[in-house]
Motif scaffolding. Structure first.
Motif, PDB file in Angstrom:
ATOM      1  N   GLY A 153      -4.607  12.137   3.213  1.00 53.33           N
ATOM      2  CA  GLY A 153      -4.243  13.362   2.523  1.00 53.33           C
ATOM      3  C   GLY A 153      -4.988  13.494   1.208  1.00 53.33           C
ATOM      4  O   GLY A 153      -5.648  12.557   0.737  1.00 53.33           O
ATOM      5  N   TYR A 154      -4.877  14.666   0.612  1.00 51.15           N
ATOM      6  CA  TYR A 154      -5.514  14.928  -0.676  1.00 51.15           C
ATOM      7  C   TYR A 154      -4.433  15.161  -1.723  1.00 51.15           C
ATOM      8  O   TYR A 154      -3.567  16.025  -1.563  1.00 51.15           O
ATOM      9  N   ASN A 155      -4.457  14.359  -2.775  1.00 52.41           N
ATOM     10  CA  ASN A 155      -3.538  14.506  -3.891  1.00 52.41           C
ATOM     11  C   ASN A 155      -4.171  15.471  -4.890  1.00 52.41           C
ATOM     12  O   ASN A 155      -5.073  15.096  -5.640  1.00 52.41           O
ATOM     13  N   LYS A 156      -3.701  16.714  -4.866  1.00 54.46           N
ATOM     14  CA  LYS A 156      -4.328  17.755  -5.677  1.00 54.46           C
ATOM     15  C   LYS A 156      -4.147  17.518  -7.165  1.00 54.46           C
ATOM     16  O   LYS A 156      -5.042  17.795  -7.971  1.00 54.46           O
ATOM     17  N   GLU A 157      -2.988  16.985  -7.560  1.00 52.24           N
ATOM     18  CA  GLU A 157      -2.729  16.733  -8.979  1.00 52.24           C
ATOM     19  C   GLU A 157      -3.656  15.659  -9.539  1.00 52.24           C
ATOM     20  O   GLU A 157      -4.148  15.774 -10.659  1.00 52.24           O
ATOM     21  N   GLN A 158      -3.902  14.629  -8.748  1.00 53.84           N
ATOM     22  CA  GLN A 158      -4.748  13.525  -9.190  1.00 53.84           C
ATOM     23  C   GLN A 158      -6.206  13.689  -8.777  1.00 53.84           C
ATOM     24  O   GLN A 158      -7.064  12.927  -9.227  1.00 53.84           O
ATOM     25  N   GLY A 159      -6.483  14.652  -7.913  1.00 52.96           N
ATOM     26  CA  GLY A 159      -7.847  14.915  -7.482  1.00 52.96           C
ATOM     27  C   GLY A 159      -8.457  13.773  -6.685  1.00 52.96           C
ATOM     28  O   GLY A 159      -9.641  13.474  -6.823  1.00 52.96           O
ATOM     29  N   ARG A 160      -7.642  13.126  -5.842  1.00 58.00           N
ATOM     30  CA  ARG A 160      -8.172  12.006  -5.068  1.00 58.00           C
ATOM     31  C   ARG A 160      -7.566  11.957  -3.671  1.00 58.00           C
ATOM     32  O   ARG A 160      -6.526  12.564  -3.401  1.00 58.00           O
ATOM     33  N   LEU A 161      -8.240  11.222  -2.782  1.00 61.30           N
ATOM     34  CA  LEU A 161      -7.749  11.014  -1.431  1.00 61.30           C
ATOM     35  C   LEU A 161      -6.663   9.937  -1.441  1.00 61.30           C
ATOM     36  O   LEU A 161      -6.683   9.033  -2.274  1.00 61.30           O
ATOM     37  N   GLN A 162      -5.748  10.043  -0.498  1.00 64.84           N
ATOM     38  CA  GLN A 162      -4.645   9.087  -0.445  1.00 64.84           C
ATOM     39  C   GLN A 162      -4.204   8.888   0.994  1.00 64.84           C
ATOM     40  O   GLN A 162      -4.201   9.834   1.789  1.00 64.84           O
ATOM     41  N   ILE A 163      -3.859   7.663   1.357  1.00 63.61           N
ATOM     42  CA  ILE A 163      -3.372   7.340   2.692  1.00 63.61           C
ATOM     43  C   ILE A 163      -1.862   7.221   2.649  1.00 63.61           C
ATOM     44  O   ILE A 163      -1.293   6.685   1.704  1.00 63.61           O
TER      45      ILE A 163
END
Length: 224
Positions: A153-163
């Motif tokens: 997924g994409y963490n929009k607040e942190q601007g990074r990819l996340q599993i």
């Protein structure tokens, strides 16, 4: 009062809250696959794909329509108890519809290999390498207890990819806030007919049909 409509296309699945709920709700329908049932063989056989799409996904769609109709009636009556009691059915069947609508587009007979461009750069930035990312998502997916999903997924607040992993049909964005890019279904009906109880074999095979063009398109869209 509470009201929502699911809007779907082959490239996206969004929750839209109409202003004042003045628009009439259209029934959800089973989306067509963008390929034949046998197109993903030998990695996922035709029998699995046909049962998974025409039976399992269709059941989520039908049950979601029933639950929403009952919810509409409960809203009209102001029956809060009935509204609350319908939430699990809405979450389960709505999540099943959202998740599978994404899943079909995440797969392709021309898939496999590695992503390119911005998505690949983001994977290297956030996971060190594509190999590390692949290993981590595989491990998270294998480790789901019972039925569920492994997600990039994409963490929009942190601007990074996340599993992340989700149990049952919990939708990623609705339960974690992450925007779904790539989902791997680890319910038994996604692999059992072919891979029996050896989930790791299914996880190894599915990388051969991942549609990185679709995942990259989703990543580009959510960054805008």
């Amino acid at each position: 009062s509470f009201c929502f409509i699911f809007l779907f296309s082959r490239s996206s699945a969004k929750l839209v809250a109409p202003l004042g709920c003045l628009v009439s709700r259209q029934k959800h329908t089973l989306p067509d696959l963008p390929y034949d049932y046998a197109a993903l063989e030998p990695h996922i056989n035709a029998e699995i794909m046909q049962l998974h799409h025409s039976k399992h996904h269709a059941t989520y769609v039908n049950n979601l329509n029933v639950a929403e109709e009952k919810y509409k009636e409960a809203l009209a009556k102001g029956d809060v108890t009935a509204q609350v009691s319908l939430q699990p059915a809405l979450k389960f069947n709505g999540g099943g519809h959202i998740n599978h609508t994404i899943f079909w587009t995440n797969l392709s007979p021309n898939g496999g290999g590695e992503p390119k461009g911005e998505l690949m750069e983001a994977i290297k930035r956030d996971f060190g390498s594509f190999a590390n990312f692949k290993e981590k998502l595989t491990a998270v997916s294998v480790g789901v207890q019972g039925s569920g999903w492994g997600w990039l997924g994409y963490n929009k607040e942190q601007g990074r990819l996340q599993i992340a992993a989700c149990a049952n049909q919990d939708p990623l964005q609705g339960t974690t806030g992450l925007i779904p890019l790539l989902g791997i279904d680890v319910w038994e009906h996604a692999y059992y007919l072919q891979y029996k109880n050896v989930r790791p074999d299914y996880l190894k095979a599915i990388w051969n049909v991942i549609n990185w063009e679709n995942v990259s398109s989703r990543y580009a869209t959510c960054k805008k």
